[in-house]
Design a protein around this motif. Sequence first.
Motif, PDB file in Angstrom:
ATOM      1  N   GLN A   1      12.873 -50.665  14.822  1.00 18.93           N
ATOM      2  CA  GLN A   1      14.016 -51.340  14.232  1.00 18.93           C
ATOM      3  C   GLN A   1      14.269 -52.683  14.908  1.00 18.93           C
ATOM      4  O   GLN A   1      14.547 -53.690  14.249  1.00 18.93           O
ATOM      5  N   ASP A   2      14.075 -52.655  16.231  1.00 20.54           N
ATOM      6  CA  ASP A   2      14.279 -53.905  16.985  1.00 20.54           C
ATOM      7  C   ASP A   2      13.251 -54.945  16.575  1.00 20.54           C
ATOM      8  O   ASP A   2      13.582 -56.126  16.365  1.00 20.54           O
ATOM      9  N   LEU A   3      12.006 -54.486  16.460  1.00 22.41           N
ATOM     10  CA  LEU A   3      10.969 -55.414  16.041  1.00 22.41           C
ATOM     11  C   LEU A   3      11.200 -55.917  14.613  1.00 22.41           C
ATOM     12  O   LEU A   3      10.970 -57.082  14.296  1.00 22.41           O
TER      13      LEU A   3
ATOM     14  N   TRP B   1       1.773 -65.880  13.639  1.00 20.21           N
ATOM     15  CA  TRP B   1       2.649 -65.146  14.564  1.00 20.21           C
ATOM     16  C   TRP B   1       3.191 -63.879  13.920  1.00 20.21           C
ATOM     17  O   TRP B   1       3.306 -62.822  14.540  1.00 20.21           O
ATOM     18  N   SER B   2       3.523 -63.931  12.609  1.00 21.01           N
ATOM     19  CA  SER B   2       4.005 -62.752  11.881  1.00 21.01           C
ATOM     20  C   SER B   2       2.922 -61.671  11.794  1.00 21.01           C
ATOM     21  O   SER B   2       3.175 -60.465  12.012  1.00 21.01           O
ATOM     22  N   VAL B   3       1.706 -62.120  11.478  1.00 20.41           N
ATOM     23  CA  VAL B   3       0.594 -61.155  11.376  1.00 20.41           C
ATOM     24  C   VAL B   3       0.345 -60.499  12.712  1.00 20.41           C
ATOM     25  O   VAL B   3       0.147 -59.260  12.823  1.00 20.41           O
ATOM     26  N   ILE B   4       0.367 -61.319  13.798  1.00 19.68           N
ATOM     27  CA  ILE B   4       0.132 -60.758  15.139  1.00 19.68           C
ATOM     28  C   ILE B   4       1.234 -59.766  15.484  1.00 19.68           C
ATOM     29  O   ILE B   4       0.975 -58.687  16.072  1.00 19.68           O
ATOM     30  N   SER B   5       2.469 -60.111  15.104  1.00 27.32           N
ATOM     31  CA  SER B   5       3.587 -59.192  15.387  1.00 27.32           C
ATOM     32  C   SER B   5       3.396 -57.869  14.668  1.00 27.32           C
ATOM     33  O   SER B   5       3.621 -56.766  15.234  1.00 27.32           O
ATOM     34  N   LEU B   6       2.994 -57.951  13.366  1.00 27.59           N
ATOM     35  CA  LEU B   6       2.760 -56.723  12.609  1.00 27.59           C
ATOM     36  C   LEU B   6       1.635 -55.895  13.226  1.00 27.59           C
ATOM     37  O   LEU B   6       1.723 -54.643  13.334  1.00 27.59           O
ATOM     38  N   ILE B   7       0.572 -56.588  13.658  1.00 28.02           N
ATOM     39  CA  ILE B   7      -0.550 -55.872  14.285  1.00 28.02           C
ATOM     40  C   ILE B   7      -0.083 -55.173  15.549  1.00 28.02           C
ATOM     41  O   ILE B   7      -0.422 -54.006  15.822  1.00 28.02           O
ATOM     42  N   ILE B   8       0.734 -55.919  16.321  1.00 29.34           N
ATOM     43  CA  ILE B   8       1.230 -55.310  17.565  1.00 29.34           C
ATOM     44  C   ILE B   8       2.100 -54.100  17.260  1.00 29.34           C
ATOM     45  O   ILE B   8       2.014 -53.046  17.926  1.00 29.34           O
ATOM     46  N   ILE B   9       2.945 -54.226  16.201  1.00 29.43           N
ATOM     47  CA  ILE B   9       3.821 -53.101  15.829  1.00 29.43           C
ATOM     48  C   ILE B   9       2.981 -51.900  15.402  1.00 29.43           C
ATOM     49  O   ILE B   9       3.243 -50.740  15.802  1.00 29.43           O
ATOM     50  N   VAL B  10       1.952 -52.193  14.553  1.00 31.68           N
ATOM     51  CA  VAL B  10       1.117 -51.093  14.068  1.00 31.68           C
ATOM     52  C   VAL B  10       0.368 -50.431  15.220  1.00 31.68           C
ATOM     53  O   VAL B  10       0.298 -49.167  15.351  1.00 31.68           O
ATOM     54  N   VAL B  11      -0.177 -51.275  16.080  1.00 29.95           N
ATOM     55  CA  VAL B  11      -0.902 -50.732  17.228  1.00 29.95           C
ATOM     56  C   VAL B  11       0.030 -49.955  18.130  1.00 29.95           C
ATOM     57  O   VAL B  11      -0.300 -48.871  18.642  1.00 29.95           O
TER      58      VAL B  11
ATOM     59  N   TYR C   1      11.710 -59.456  13.502  1.00 29.92           N
ATOM     60  CA  TYR C   1      10.877 -60.054  12.464  1.00 29.92           C
ATOM     61  C   TYR C   1      11.738 -60.744  11.414  1.00 29.92           C
ATOM     62  O   TYR C   1      11.437 -61.857  10.958  1.00 29.92           O
ATOM     63  N   LYS C   2      12.824 -60.023  11.011  1.00 29.98           N
ATOM     64  CA  LYS C   2      13.722 -60.629  10.027  1.00 29.98           C
ATOM     65  C   LYS C   2      14.347 -61.918  10.567  1.00 29.98           C
ATOM     66  O   LYS C   2      14.424 -62.916   9.856  1.00 29.98           O
ATOM     67  N   ASP C   3      14.773 -61.794  11.855  1.00 30.17           N
ATOM     68  CA  ASP C   3      15.356 -63.001  12.457  1.00 30.17           C
ATOM     69  C   ASP C   3      14.327 -64.137  12.521  1.00 30.17           C
ATOM     70  O   ASP C   3      14.642 -65.307  12.248  1.00 30.17           O
ATOM     71  N   SER C   4      13.088 -63.720  12.899  1.00 29.83           N
ATOM     72  CA  SER C   4      12.034 -64.742  12.956  1.00 29.83           C
ATOM     73  C   SER C   4      11.748 -65.311  11.579  1.00 29.83           C
ATOM     74  O   SER C   4      11.523 -66.527  11.415  1.00 29.83           O
ATOM     75  N   LYS C   5      11.801 -64.437  10.547  1.00 29.17           N
ATOM     76  CA  LYS C   5      11.561 -64.903   9.203  1.00 29.17           C
ATOM     77  C   LYS C   5      12.657 -65.865   8.749  1.00 29.17           C
ATOM     78  O   LYS C   5      12.384 -66.900   8.128  1.00 29.17           O
ATOM     79  N   ILE C   6      13.913 -65.440   9.115  1.00 26.59           N
ATOM     80  CA  ILE C   6      15.032 -66.322   8.754  1.00 26.59           C
ATOM     81  C   ILE C   6      14.905 -67.661   9.475  1.00 26.59           C
ATOM     82  O   ILE C   6      15.084 -68.732   8.884  1.00 26.59           O
ATOM     83  N   THR C   7      14.548 -67.534  10.767  1.00 29.32           N
ATOM     84  CA  THR C   7      14.376 -68.759  11.547  1.00 29.32           C
ATOM     85  C   THR C   7      13.231 -69.607  10.982  1.00 29.32           C
ATOM     86  O   THR C   7      13.324 -70.841  10.869  1.00 29.32           O
ATOM     87  N   TRP C   8      12.160 -68.875  10.622  1.00 29.67           N
ATOM     88  CA  TRP C   8      11.010 -69.589  10.044  1.00 29.67           C
ATOM     89  C   TRP C   8      11.385 -70.261   8.728  1.00 29.67           C
ATOM     90  O   TRP C   8      10.993 -71.392   8.463  1.00 29.67           O
TER      91      TRP C   8
ATOM     92  N   SER D   1       9.073 -41.244  22.625  1.00 28.44           N
ATOM     93  CA  SER D   1       9.670 -40.345  21.650  1.00 28.44           C
ATOM     94  C   SER D   1       9.785 -41.056  20.318  1.00 28.44           C
ATOM     95  O   SER D   1       9.698 -42.293  20.236  1.00 28.44           O
ATOM     96  N   ALA D   2       9.968 -40.308  19.288  1.00 26.39           N
ATOM     97  CA  ALA D   2      10.092 -40.874  17.940  1.00 26.39           C
ATOM     98  C   ALA D   2      11.335 -41.713  17.829  1.00 26.39           C
ATOM     99  O   ALA D   2      11.350 -42.776  17.179  1.00 26.39           O
ATOM    100  N   THR D   3      12.403 -41.280  18.509  1.00 32.85           N
ATOM    101  CA  THR D   3      13.644 -42.055  18.451  1.00 32.85           C
ATOM    102  C   THR D   3      13.459 -43.408  19.101  1.00 32.85           C
ATOM    103  O   THR D   3      13.886 -44.448  18.593  1.00 32.85           O
ATOM    104  N   GLN D   4      12.785 -43.426  20.239  1.00 35.89           N
ATOM    105  CA  GLN D   4      12.520 -44.695  20.927  1.00 35.89           C
ATOM    106  C   GLN D   4      11.623 -45.563  20.097  1.00 35.89           C
ATOM    107  O   GLN D   4      11.825 -46.791  20.004  1.00 35.89           O
ATOM    108  N   CYS D   5      10.656 -44.927  19.448  1.00 34.86           N
ATOM    109  CA  CYS D   5       9.764 -45.707  18.598  1.00 34.86           C
ATOM    110  C   CYS D   5      10.523 -46.306  17.422  1.00 34.86           C
ATOM    111  O   CYS D   5      10.301 -47.463  17.035  1.00 34.86           O
TER     112      CYS D   5
END
Length: 234
Positions: free
Chosen positions: A49-51, A21-31, A55-62, A40-44
């Motif tokens: 940052q949200d992702l 799930w982490s790898v898929i999330s990173l792939i989605i973020i990169v894509v 991710y951090k929350d998911s990592k903590i949860t994991w 816009s860059a700010t939205q990105c």
Amino acid sequence: MASSKSSQTTRNIVIAFLALWSVISLIIIVVWATSPDMKSATQCRAEMQDLTNKYKDSKITWQKDKEALEEMVEAGRENQTTLRREIDVLMGRLNDTNTTLSACQEENVILNGNVTALENEVEAHVKTEANLTAEVELQKERVERLEQNMTQIFHQQESCKALLTAAKSQQQAAESQTNACESSKQYVQKQLQKCKSQGSTALEPQKTGNGVSGHHTNTLATFLCIMSLHFLSS
């Protein structure tokens, strides 16, 4: 042992799922970040940052889930060890119970044999009691007959005593009568002797004046004396 393998497999599956799930999330973020989008860059950055936060929350949860799973696995191992110990204790108790059960079955067989022997002995005692009861009845009849015979013998004994008493009385009377007869005999013998003496005197010649009359008188006296002695002797 099977429970430990199952817990290990479950933990590996969860870890692999979180890693995927982490790898898929990173792939989605990169894509998402490299996709030609009108964002816009700010939205990105905000989405990034949200992702990242997610991710951090998911990592903590994991990590928490991992720790919880490890704790669960450890608790499962402890429970498994405890269960094994309890199983060993129960198996020991079961073996003891089986041993006791076997001993009880053997004892039950022995008791059944003893019960059968006791039943046979009781039956023999019942027969013996019946025989003894019949023997007692016969003995009672014999005792009754003996008592009846004893009563008859007692009456006969009393009769014999009475007869003996009467016989003694008759014996005493006979002895008295014998003594009386003996006295009479002696008296008669004396009188007879006296009469004989008088008779011999009467046969001598009389020297009186009336010789014939005196001779007849003495003869009559002798005759009367003999008749008297006869009656006394009888």
